[in-house]
Scaffold this motif. Structure first.
Motif, PDB file in Angstrom:
ATOM      1  N   VAL A  43      57.468   7.236  23.804  1.00 59.01           N
ATOM      2  CA  VAL A  43      57.764   6.017  23.056  1.00 59.01           C
ATOM      3  C   VAL A  43      59.021   6.190  22.204  1.00 59.01           C
ATOM      4  N   GLU A  44      59.177   7.359  21.584  1.00 62.64           N
ATOM      5  CA  GLU A  44      60.288   7.564  20.656  1.00 62.64           C
ATOM      6  C   GLU A  44      61.570   8.058  21.323  1.00 62.64           C
ATOM      7  N   HIS A  45      61.448   8.785  22.454  1.00 65.59           N
ATOM      8  CA  HIS A  45      62.628   9.408  23.047  1.00 65.59           C
ATOM      9  C   HIS A  45      62.964   8.912  24.456  1.00 65.59           C
ATOM     10  N   LEU A  46      62.037   8.194  25.087  1.00 62.26           N
ATOM     11  CA  LEU A  46      62.312   7.666  26.427  1.00 62.26           C
ATOM     12  C   LEU A  46      62.474   6.152  26.411  1.00 62.26           C
ATOM     13  N   THR A  93      56.441  23.565  20.261  1.00 67.84           N
ATOM     14  CA  THR A  93      56.945  22.195  20.271  1.00 67.84           C
ATOM     15  C   THR A  93      56.987  21.656  21.696  1.00 67.84           C
ATOM     16  N   LEU A  94      56.464  20.459  21.878  1.00 75.46           N
ATOM     17  CA  LEU A  94      56.578  19.787  23.169  1.00 75.46           C
ATOM     18  C   LEU A  94      58.011  19.266  23.275  1.00 75.46           C
ATOM     19  N   ALA A  95      58.824  19.962  24.063  1.00 76.58           N
ATOM     20  CA  ALA A  95      60.253  19.665  24.136  1.00 76.58           C
ATOM     21  C   ALA A  95      60.605  18.667  25.227  1.00 76.58           C
ATOM     22  N   ALA A  96      59.810  18.633  26.281  1.00 78.58           N
ATOM     23  CA  ALA A  96      60.124  17.752  27.411  1.00 78.58           C
ATOM     24  C   ALA A  96      58.861  17.491  28.216  1.00 78.58           C
ATOM     25  N   ARG A 154      63.223  15.676  24.481  1.00 77.31           N
ATOM     26  CA  ARG A 154      63.503  15.365  23.066  1.00 77.31           C
ATOM     27  C   ARG A 154      65.003  15.454  22.820  1.00 77.31           C
ATOM     28  N   ARG A 155      65.513  14.547  22.019  1.00 78.04           N
ATOM     29  CA  ARG A 155      66.966  14.505  21.810  1.00 78.04           C
ATOM     30  C   ARG A 155      67.518  15.823  21.278  1.00 78.04           C
ATOM     31  N   ASP A 156      66.761  16.508  20.418  1.00 76.08           N
ATOM     32  CA  ASP A 156      67.252  17.756  19.843  1.00 76.08           C
ATOM     33  C   ASP A 156      67.142  18.937  20.807  1.00 76.08           C
ATOM     34  N   TYR A 157      66.616  18.709  22.022  1.00 79.76           N
ATOM     35  CA  TYR A 157      66.553  19.781  23.022  1.00 79.76           C
ATOM     36  C   TYR A 157      67.373  19.442  24.269  1.00 79.76           C
ATOM     37  N   ARG A 158      68.107  18.357  24.226  1.00 88.84           N
ATOM     38  CA  ARG A 158      68.895  17.975  25.400  1.00 88.84           C
ATOM     39  C   ARG A 158      70.105  18.890  25.569  1.00 88.84           C
ATOM     40  N   GLY A 159      70.512  19.059  26.817  1.00 84.72           N
ATOM     41  CA  GLY A 159      71.636  19.946  27.125  1.00 84.72           C
ATOM     42  C   GLY A 159      71.206  21.305  27.635  1.00 84.72           C
TER      43      GLY A 159
END
Length: 234
Positions: A43-46, A93-96, A154-159
């Motif tokens: 909901v928050e990141h997709l 942390t659930l990252a993806a 999650r935006r902070d784990y992208r890349g």
């Protein structure tokens, strides 16, 4: 009968593990106790970033947003979703996440308690339109396929190429359940690149203009594509 995953003491199973930058990473089955965290992640990141959801206006229409949450929660309950966790200094942390489920060729899917909503209808009709153009079961010559309805990092784990790793993890997941093939509609450029990196093959690509010409709610001045991509494992 719908496909039913056997969830027993051997679950959750692990499909990939590695170390990077002083942290441990693991890709495994999403356990039931993390379903709500997974839903929150989507909901928050997709929802705000997905091309299909964003252009359909799902986040702006409360009824459609609730439908999308029910849709995702329904598929998470099938216990075929893949979760990527980041573990460092005792914190997990659930990252993806890749929200997956199995569909049979003769199965008519029904999700309870969905209500009308213009934005949700556009999403649903987009999925149906692609399915009308390509029958994945016939194309892949199988009676069951692993589908996915959400790939999110999650935006902070992208890349960190987590999406490609999640897509690659579909192979051991499928093989463990006797499923030969997977099929997904990838709506964003980043997800399409990750799928290609993971060995998926494009079988149908339609521009947003073409979808608008078919009567769906998309801008006609946008040449971005949605791509139906598949991979066969055996």
């Amino acid at each position: 009968m719908p496909f039913q995953r056997v969830w027993d003491s051997s679950c959750p199973q692990i499909y990939d593990e590695w170390e990077s930058d002083g942290a441990n990473w693991v890709i495994q089955d999403l356990p039931p106790e993390d379903d709500e965290e997974a839903l929150k992640l989507m909901v928050e990141h997709l929802l705000p970033d997905s091309v299909m959801s964003q252009l359909s206006g799902v986040a702006k229409e409360e009824t459609s947003k609730e439908n999308m949450k029910k849709f995702w929660r329904h598929h998470l309950s099938k216990r075929m979703s893949l979760a990527c966790y980041h573990l460092k200094e005792g914190k997990r942390t659930l990252a993806a996440l890749n929200c997956c489920y199995v569909k049979l060729a003769d199965e008519k899917e029904e999700i309870p308690d969905l209500v009308e909503g213009q934005a949700w209808s556009n999403v649903n009709e987009t999925l149906a339109y692609f399915n009308s153009k390509v029958n994945a079961f016939e194309y892949l010559k199988t009676d069951k396929v692993l589908y996915a309805v959400g790939l999110v990092v999650r935006r902070d784990y992208r890349g960190a190429k987590l999406a490609a790793r999640l897509l690659a993890a579909r192979e051991p997941l499928c093989k463990s359940q006797g499923i030969s093939s997977t099929s997904t509609l990838f709506t964003g450029i980043a997800a399409q690149k990750s799928a290609a990196r993971a060995g998926f093959t494009e079988v149908l690509s339609l521009t947003l203009r073409e979808l608008a010409d078919a009567g769906l709610k998309y801008p006609r001045d946008d040449d971005r594509c949605m791509k139906l991509m598949v991979k066969k494992y055996f």
